[in-house]
Design a protein around this motif. Sequence first.
Motif, mmCIF file in Angstrom:
data_model
loop_
_atom_site.group_PDB
_atom_site.id
_atom_site.type_symbol
_atom_site.label_atom_id
_atom_site.label_comp_id
_atom_site.label_asym_id
_atom_site.label_seq_id
_atom_site.Cartn_x
_atom_site.Cartn_y
_atom_site.Cartn_z
ATOM 1 N N GLU A 1 -4.834 14.484 7.632
ATOM 2 C CA GLU A 1 -5.325 13.464 6.699
ATOM 3 C C GLU A 1 -4.157 12.705 6.074
ATOM 4 O O GLU A 1 -4.192 11.470 5.957
ATOM 5 N N ALA B 1 -3.185 11.975 -0.790
ATOM 6 C CA ALA B 1 -3.609 13.089 0.059
ATOM 7 C C ALA B 1 -2.728 14.280 -0.252
ATOM 8 O O ALA B 1 -1.513 14.131 -0.438
ATOM 9 N N SER C 1 0.868 -1.172 0.000
ATOM 10 C CA SER C 1 0.000 0.000 0.000
ATOM 11 C C SER C 1 0.906 1.223 0.000
ATOM 12 O O SER C 1 1.828 1.331 0.819
ATOM 13 N N GLU D 1 -2.523 10.361 8.646
ATOM 14 C CA GLU D 1 -3.337 9.153 8.857
ATOM 15 C C GLU D 1 -3.153 8.170 7.713
ATOM 16 O O GLU D 1 -3.028 6.958 7.931
ATOM 17 N N LEU D 2 -3.101 8.678 6.479
ATOM 18 C CA LEU D 2 -2.881 7.816 5.326
ATOM 19 C C LEU D 2 -1.503 7.164 5.392
ATOM 20 O O LEU D 2 -1.358 5.954 5.147
ATOM 21 N N ASP E 1 -3.022 5.392 -2.696
ATOM 22 C CA ASP E 1 -3.959 6.420 -2.246
ATOM 23 C C ASP E 1 -3.239 7.768 -2.188
ATOM 24 O O ASP E 1 -2.004 7.830 -2.025
ATOM 25 N N SER F 1 -0.091 2.888 5.661
ATOM 26 C CA SER F 1 0.481 2.456 4.383
ATOM 27 C C SER F 1 1.858 1.835 4.599
ATOM 28 O O SER F 1 2.562 2.157 5.560
ATOM 29 N N ALA G 1 1.218 5.358 -0.004
ATOM 30 C CA ALA G 1 0.625 6.680 0.217
ATOM 31 C C ALA G 1 1.403 7.694 -0.601
ATOM 32 O O ALA G 1 2.615 7.846 -0.423
#
Length: 814
Positions: free
Chosen positions: A538, A378, A332, A541-542, A376, A546, A334
């Motif tokens: 935000e 941000a 994952s 947190e991501l 993902d 990750s 980020a």
Amino acid sequence: MPNHIEHLVRQLTLDEKIALLAGADAWHTVAIPRLGIPAIKVTDGPNGARGVSRNGIHTSACFPIGVAMGATWNPALVRQIGEALAEETKDKGAHILLAPTVNIHRSPLAGRNFECFSEDPYLTGVMAAAYITGLQSRGVGACIKHFVCNDSEFERFSISSDVGERPLREIYLRPFEMAIKQAKPWSLMSAYNRINGVWASENRRLLVEILKGEWQFDGLVMSDWYGTYSARATHNGLDLEMPGPARWLNREHVLAALERGDLRESDLDDKVYRLLRTIERVGGFANPTPAIEQANDRPEHRTLIRRAGVESIVLLKNEGRILPLNPSQGQSIAVIGANAHWAAIMGGGSSEVAPHYVVTPLQGIRARAGEQCVVDYAIGTPIFRRLPNIDPAWVRIPASDRPGVQLDYYTDLDFGGEPVRTDTLTTLEASWFGDRIEYLNLTTFAAKLSCELLPPHTGHYHIGMSCVGQARVWLDGELVLDRWEKELMDGNEQRQTIALETGRRHRLVVEFRWPTPGNWRAVQVGLWPEREDDPIAEAVELAARSHVAIVFAGLTKEWESEGFDRIDMELPGRQNELIRRVAAVNPRTIVVLNAGSPVHMPWIDEVAAVIQAWYGGQEAGNAIADVLFGDADPGGRLPTTFPKRLADNPAYINYPGENGHVLYGEGLFVGYRYYDRKGIEPLFPFGFGLSYTEFSYDRLQLSAPMMRPDETITVSVDVTNIGDRPGMEVVQLYIHDRVARLMRPDKELKGFAKVTLQPGETTTVTFTIDRQALSYYDPAVPGWIAEPGTFTVLVGRSVADIRLKASFELVAEG
């Protein structure tokens, strides 16, 4: 000189000769139809060929910026870029590309550092020669610029660069001299500034005695745009005043100079010869009909831009070999930062182009990561100086489903009558340069930018407008921003909060007018959603959930641009806070820096990896992904020193200047020359860059133990890839003069070679050292001196990582 050009000069009347000394407009020379002398066209570079319009009427290929080309340390690649740029220039119907920029990185704060290759004159000269050779091999003229000591933007139209003779010759003139003698550019642009009190465009010593005399430059000397300041420009070496019409090289001043005897008729003829010779060289006589501008998105240019981006990327840190990433592990990822989504692909100012397309880092990572990885995004923190342009996906041509903004031009400043021209833009930003608006021959005009806005979310948004001119913004018939009666040159952003609804087509209209003659006008409307939460929280947190966090930080063309210098080395906004907070929750944090010059990195010990990605052009996202995932080795090496703090920079005390003067008080000790002599450890030294593999250096050999001034010595060294991956290495050769009559730097770059090696592969790299490589400039002679004595050859991976040394003697002649 070809006989037909001599014949043309004899046939020209005095008035016609004078007419040829200035442009017809912003981009064309004057034609003399009576004698079949065509106009030729110039266009801005250096990282693309823009054409006349700044508004993307015909898009262009956007290549990596000058410092990124310097970071490749690959002249063969830069020559290929020059060849491609020749095709791009022809696409815009132009004959001369206003490039390359070969000024020196004197301070990290200089606004146009991103345009220039390096802090080192030798690296700059080699790259400039390669660029020019490639460009001119395809029949397009280069215009090497800005001659000379135009090394900052502070008071750039008036500042005097006060520099001693040795640094002038060895640091600032040297790359011009190398490129002119090796590649023979067909034109040269004088600088805006003064040098030791004399304007560059009328500096007889530089333009006549050195450039045209000592160096035998046979090309055309043109001014920078509006860079002429007095009638002295008529008789001190300038051949072409740009843009036209003439302000100083006009009939009144030229006739007066002839009458006074300041300008001889033979000197006037020489100026005309140089212009006609340039027209001949670029094929103007053979093809006198102007070509129309067009946009050609060539696949081979896409590939070249991506490759150049890869070869420019510098891996600064790779703790625990976190890079390259392995997408097959199903990580994952980020992706964080404004520059990941709004790609910073070029600096600001005259070098800007409207790209065919842009691959953002987020797009590049998602495309390469594949389905096994979750990517993902941000923003983390916005870094915009102005609100960002409205996303092109949000705008439609009025009463249609076609994307874009409709741009209507009017001759009536109150929008009476029908539009005289209609164009399409991608977003609500437009600018115009020159005394007359492109295509319209208008000095005053009004413009209306209209679109229907389809916001993706219902809510409140900040809308902002900045303009050079007078403008107002209407939303659904309501006036929301108004600078209709304000001063023309304000440029500051006005903001307002508005409410938008998803599913509704909001009508957005921008009215703009320019009621007086001028040369720069612009309007931009930006939009940004209002949010109450902390975007850094935000992102944190991501990152915390990750496997790996990639933070894109740096600058943009709003912070690095022609026209102003940076005020410090800090990252704008809350980027330092963002990086630290992300690193605190994810030990696998990678920072990718988009910037054209060094930035302060107070978090360097807190992150696992750092990549310097510069501004990589339209393929930037793909090139970055190629390096992050190991499809390519990071091929770049630093062409400029990254200091730990601004105060360590050699120009610090004398920058940017005062009372109209800037003292080049560091003398010869620019960049690494200073850090070496002072024993100051930089954050990252000149020439530095990591690879995904390792290299060994062995068997440094010299072809002879001594040389005479008319001889050369060959240096050879074996380089082996001792790692388990293919890799690119830049082998660097420095010279140290052990004992000299005048002060010399501890090391001076005099050779380099880029090699690509497979695991276990060895290659022998060779260099040739000649008299010039050993010389310094002695103003007392005056001239270049190669002083007999002992010289040390130092070969290594950077100026601070010397692997092997050897010495030889330079013996006196006879």
